[in-house]
Design a protein around this motif. Sequence first.
Motif, PDB file in Angstrom:
ATOM      1  N   VAL A  36      45.734  43.292  47.869  1.00 45.12           N
ATOM      2  CA  VAL A  36      46.513  43.462  46.642  1.00 45.12           C
ATOM      3  C   VAL A  36      46.917  42.068  46.174  1.00 45.12           C
ATOM      4  O   VAL A  36      47.334  41.239  46.976  1.00 45.12           O
ATOM      5  CB  VAL A  36      47.781  44.312  46.909  1.00 45.12           C
ATOM      6  N   THR A  37      46.776  41.817  44.878  1.00 43.78           N
ATOM      7  CA  THR A  37      47.157  40.518  44.344  1.00 43.78           C
ATOM      8  C   THR A  37      48.642  40.501  44.001  1.00 43.78           C
ATOM      9  O   THR A  37      49.140  41.387  43.315  1.00 43.78           O
ATOM     10  CB  THR A  37      46.331  40.171  43.087  1.00 43.78           C
ATOM     11  N   TYR A  38      49.329  39.487  44.513  1.00 42.58           N
ATOM     12  CA  TYR A  38      50.735  39.242  44.206  1.00 42.58           C
ATOM     13  C   TYR A  38      50.817  37.951  43.407  1.00 42.58           C
ATOM     14  O   TYR A  38      49.906  37.118  43.458  1.00 42.58           O
ATOM     15  CB  TYR A  38      51.562  39.101  45.492  1.00 42.58           C
TER      16      TYR A  38
ATOM     17  N   ARG B  74      61.444  12.550  45.000  1.00 45.50           N
ATOM     18  CA  ARG B  74      61.828  11.632  43.911  1.00 45.50           C
ATOM     19  C   ARG B  74      62.861  12.242  42.974  1.00 45.50           C
ATOM     20  O   ARG B  74      63.222  11.652  41.964  1.00 45.50           O
ATOM     21  CB  ARG B  74      60.602  11.223  43.108  1.00 45.50           C
ATOM     22  N   GLY B  75      63.282  13.478  43.266  1.00 46.48           N
ATOM     23  CA  GLY B  75      64.300  14.129  42.450  1.00 46.48           C
ATOM     24  C   GLY B  75      63.761  14.961  41.300  1.00 46.48           C
ATOM     25  O   GLY B  75      64.517  15.593  40.576  1.00 46.48           O
ATOM     26  N   GLN B  76      62.451  14.969  41.134  1.00 41.32           N
ATOM     27  CA  GLN B  76      61.833  15.736  40.045  1.00 41.32           C
ATOM     28  C   GLN B  76      61.871  17.228  40.387  1.00 41.32           C
ATOM     29  O   GLN B  76      61.580  17.627  41.510  1.00 41.32           O
ATOM     30  CB  GLN B  76      60.391  15.274  39.863  1.00 41.32           C
ATOM     31  N   ILE B  77      62.221  18.052  39.417  1.00 42.79           N
ATOM     32  CA  ILE B  77      62.237  19.508  39.604  1.00 42.79           C
ATOM     33  C   ILE B  77      60.977  20.075  38.949  1.00 42.79           C
ATOM     34  O   ILE B  77      60.720  19.833  37.766  1.00 42.79           O
ATOM     35  CB  ILE B  77      63.520  20.135  39.027  1.00 42.79           C
ATOM     36  N   VAL B  78      60.197  20.805  39.748  1.00 42.77           N
ATOM     37  CA  VAL B  78      58.895  21.295  39.313  1.00 42.77           C
ATOM     38  C   VAL B  78      58.782  22.778  39.654  1.00 42.77           C
ATOM     39  O   VAL B  78      59.145  23.190  40.755  1.00 42.77           O
ATOM     40  CB  VAL B  78      57.759  20.538  40.034  1.00 42.77           C
ATOM     41  N   THR B  79      58.271  23.569  38.716  1.00 46.04           N
ATOM     42  CA  THR B  79      58.004  24.983  38.981  1.00 46.04           C
ATOM     43  C   THR B  79      56.497  25.179  39.104  1.00 46.04           C
ATOM     44  O   THR B  79      55.729  24.700  38.266  1.00 46.04           O
ATOM     45  CB  THR B  79      58.576  25.873  37.862  1.00 46.04           C
ATOM     46  N   ASN B  80      56.090  25.844  40.163  1.00 49.33           N
ATOM     47  CA  ASN B  80      54.684  26.160  40.423  1.00 49.33           C
ATOM     48  C   ASN B  80      54.552  27.674  40.477  1.00 49.33           C
ATOM     49  O   ASN B  80      55.512  28.374  40.794  1.00 49.33           O
ATOM     50  CB  ASN B  80      54.254  25.598  41.788  1.00 49.33           C
ATOM     51  N   ASP B  81      53.350  28.168  40.216  1.00 47.93           N
ATOM     52  CA  ASP B  81      53.120  29.601  40.353  1.00 47.93           C
ATOM     53  C   ASP B  81      51.649  29.848  40.585  1.00 47.93           C
ATOM     54  O   ASP B  81      50.823  28.952  40.405  1.00 47.93           O
ATOM     55  CB  ASP B  81      53.601  30.363  39.110  1.00 47.93           C
ATOM     56  N   GLY B  82      51.322  31.057  41.000  1.00 51.72           N
ATOM     57  CA  GLY B  82      49.926  31.406  41.190  1.00 51.72           C
ATOM     58  C   GLY B  82      49.773  32.751  41.853  1.00 51.72           C
ATOM     59  O   GLY B  82      50.741  33.355  42.324  1.00 51.72           O
ATOM     60  N   PRO B  83      48.525  33.223  41.906  1.00 57.26           N
ATOM     61  CA  PRO B  83      48.246  34.492  42.569  1.00 57.26           C
ATOM     62  C   PRO B  83      47.972  34.268  44.055  1.00 57.26           C
ATOM     63  O   PRO B  83      47.551  33.186  44.469  1.00 57.26           O
ATOM     64  CB  PRO B  83      46.988  34.977  41.857  1.00 57.26           C
ATOM     65  N   VAL B  84      48.222  35.285  44.848  1.00 60.02           N
ATOM     66  CA  VAL B  84      47.864  35.267  46.261  1.00 60.02           C
ATOM     67  C   VAL B  84      47.467  36.688  46.639  1.00 60.02           C
ATOM     68  O   VAL B  84      48.125  37.644  46.245  1.00 60.02           O
ATOM     69  CB  VAL B  84      49.023  34.730  47.149  1.00 60.02           C
ATOM     70  N   ASP B  85      46.343  36.816  47.341  1.00 57.15           N
ATOM     71  CA  ASP B  85      45.889  38.136  47.781  1.00 57.15           C
ATOM     72  C   ASP B  85      46.458  38.432  49.162  1.00 57.15           C
ATOM     73  O   ASP B  85      46.360  37.600  50.072  1.00 57.15           O
ATOM     74  CB  ASP B  85      44.362  38.191  47.834  1.00 57.15           C
TER      75      ASP B  85
ATOM     76  N   LEU C 149      63.170  23.605  48.417  1.00 54.58           N
ATOM     77  CA  LEU C 149      62.836  24.834  47.700  1.00 54.58           C
ATOM     78  C   LEU C 149      64.096  25.345  47.016  1.00 54.58           C
ATOM     79  O   LEU C 149      65.088  25.648  47.661  1.00 54.58           O
ATOM     80  CB  LEU C 149      62.292  25.879  48.677  1.00 54.58           C
ATOM     81  N   LEU C 150      64.050  25.422  45.687  1.00 55.97           N
ATOM     82  CA  LEU C 150      65.202  25.865  44.910  1.00 55.97           C
ATOM     83  C   LEU C 150      65.127  27.345  44.545  1.00 55.97           C
ATOM     84  O   LEU C 150      66.150  28.007  44.401  1.00 55.97           O
ATOM     85  CB  LEU C 150      65.329  25.028  43.635  1.00 55.97           C
ATOM     86  N   PHE C 151      63.900  27.848  44.377  1.00 53.70           N
ATOM     87  CA  PHE C 151      63.715  29.242  43.959  1.00 53.70           C
ATOM     88  C   PHE C 151      62.370  29.723  44.470  1.00 53.70           C
ATOM     89  O   PHE C 151      61.384  28.986  44.449  1.00 53.70           O
ATOM     90  CB  PHE C 151      63.752  29.346  42.431  1.00 53.70           C
ATOM     91  N   PHE C 152      62.316  30.986  44.919  1.00 51.29           N
ATOM     92  CA  PHE C 152      61.053  31.591  45.337  1.00 51.29           C
ATOM     93  C   PHE C 152      61.054  33.061  44.945  1.00 51.29           C
ATOM     94  O   PHE C 152      62.026  33.781  45.173  1.00 51.29           O
ATOM     95  CB  PHE C 152      60.858  31.479  46.857  1.00 51.29           C
ATOM     96  N   SER C 153      59.941  33.520  44.342  1.00 48.66           N
ATOM     97  CA  SER C 153      59.786  34.921  43.971  1.00 48.66           C
ATOM     98  C   SER C 153      58.366  35.346  44.309  1.00 48.66           C
ATOM     99  O   SER C 153      57.411  34.599  44.091  1.00 48.66           O
ATOM    100  CB  SER C 153      60.041  35.105  42.474  1.00 48.66           C
ATOM    101  N   LEU C 154      58.233  36.556  44.849  1.00 47.96           N
ATOM    102  CA  LEU C 154      56.928  37.125  45.183  1.00 47.96           C
ATOM    103  C   LEU C 154      56.944  38.587  44.740  1.00 47.96           C
ATOM    104  O   LEU C 154      57.816  39.355  45.163  1.00 47.96           O
ATOM    105  CB  LEU C 154      56.674  37.043  46.686  1.00 47.96           C
ATOM    106  N   ALA C 155      56.024  38.951  43.846  1.00 43.14           N
ATOM    107  CA  ALA C 155      56.002  40.313  43.314  1.00 43.14           C
ATOM    108  C   ALA C 155      54.551  40.746  43.066  1.00 43.14           C
ATOM    109  O   ALA C 155      53.694  39.904  42.798  1.00 43.14           O
ATOM    110  CB  ALA C 155      56.782  40.382  42.006  1.00 43.14           C
ATOM    111  N   PRO C 156      54.291  42.050  43.130  1.00 45.10           N
ATOM    112  CA  PRO C 156      52.944  42.537  42.798  1.00 45.10           C
ATOM    113  C   PRO C 156      52.550  42.079  41.398  1.00 45.10           C
ATOM    114  O   PRO C 156      53.379  42.064  40.488  1.00 45.10           O
ATOM    115  CB  PRO C 156      53.083  44.058  42.861  1.00 45.10           C
ATOM    116  N   ASN C 157      51.298  41.700  41.245  1.00 44.55           N
ATOM    117  CA  ASN C 157      50.827  41.166  39.970  1.00 44.55           C
ATOM    118  C   ASN C 157      50.370  42.307  39.056  1.00 44.55           C
ATOM    119  O   ASN C 157      49.193  42.505  38.788  1.00 44.55           O
ATOM    120  CB  ASN C 157      49.668  40.189  40.215  1.00 44.55           C
ATOM    121  N   ARG C 158      51.329  43.093  38.626  1.00 42.66           N
ATOM    122  CA  ARG C 158      51.044  44.208  37.709  1.00 42.66           C
ATOM    123  C   ARG C 158      52.252  44.434  36.816  1.00 42.66           C
ATOM    124  O   ARG C 158      53.364  44.028  37.145  1.00 42.66           O
ATOM    125  CB  ARG C 158      50.702  45.472  38.486  1.00 42.66           C
ATOM    126  N   LEU C 159      52.023  45.074  35.716  1.00 43.97           N
ATOM    127  CA  LEU C 159      53.114  45.404  34.794  1.00 43.97           C
ATOM    128  C   LEU C 159      53.516  46.838  34.965  1.00 43.97           C
ATOM    129  O   LEU C 159      52.798  47.677  35.381  1.00 43.97           O
ATOM    130  CB  LEU C 159      52.700  45.155  33.348  1.00 43.97           C
TER     131      LEU C 159
END
Length: 74
Positions: free
Chosen positions: A12-14, A24-35, A64-74
């Motif tokens: 299942v893709t999440y 260096r103090g930079q705040i960066v948001t990353n995201d992506g799919p994971v099976d 790590l400031l924030f983490f979310s993992l959810a099924p990739n569906r609407l």
Amino acid sequence: MTTQTETTAAPVTYHWIATVQTSRGQIVTNDGPVDVTPGVHTHTSTYNAVIANLTEKHGQEFGLLFFSLAPNRL
């Protein structure tokens, strides 16, 4: 005698989102799919895979400031 065949659920893709603060103090948001495969992978193992991905991108020194993992569906 009957033999039971072991069946593995289909992957299942999440979708994950993580915001990190680099060394260096930079705040960066990353995201992506994971099976993930139900019954094989856990929330913890999936989280660890995402952290490994972030470590490749940002090195070991990030917060790590924030983490979310959810099924990739609407």
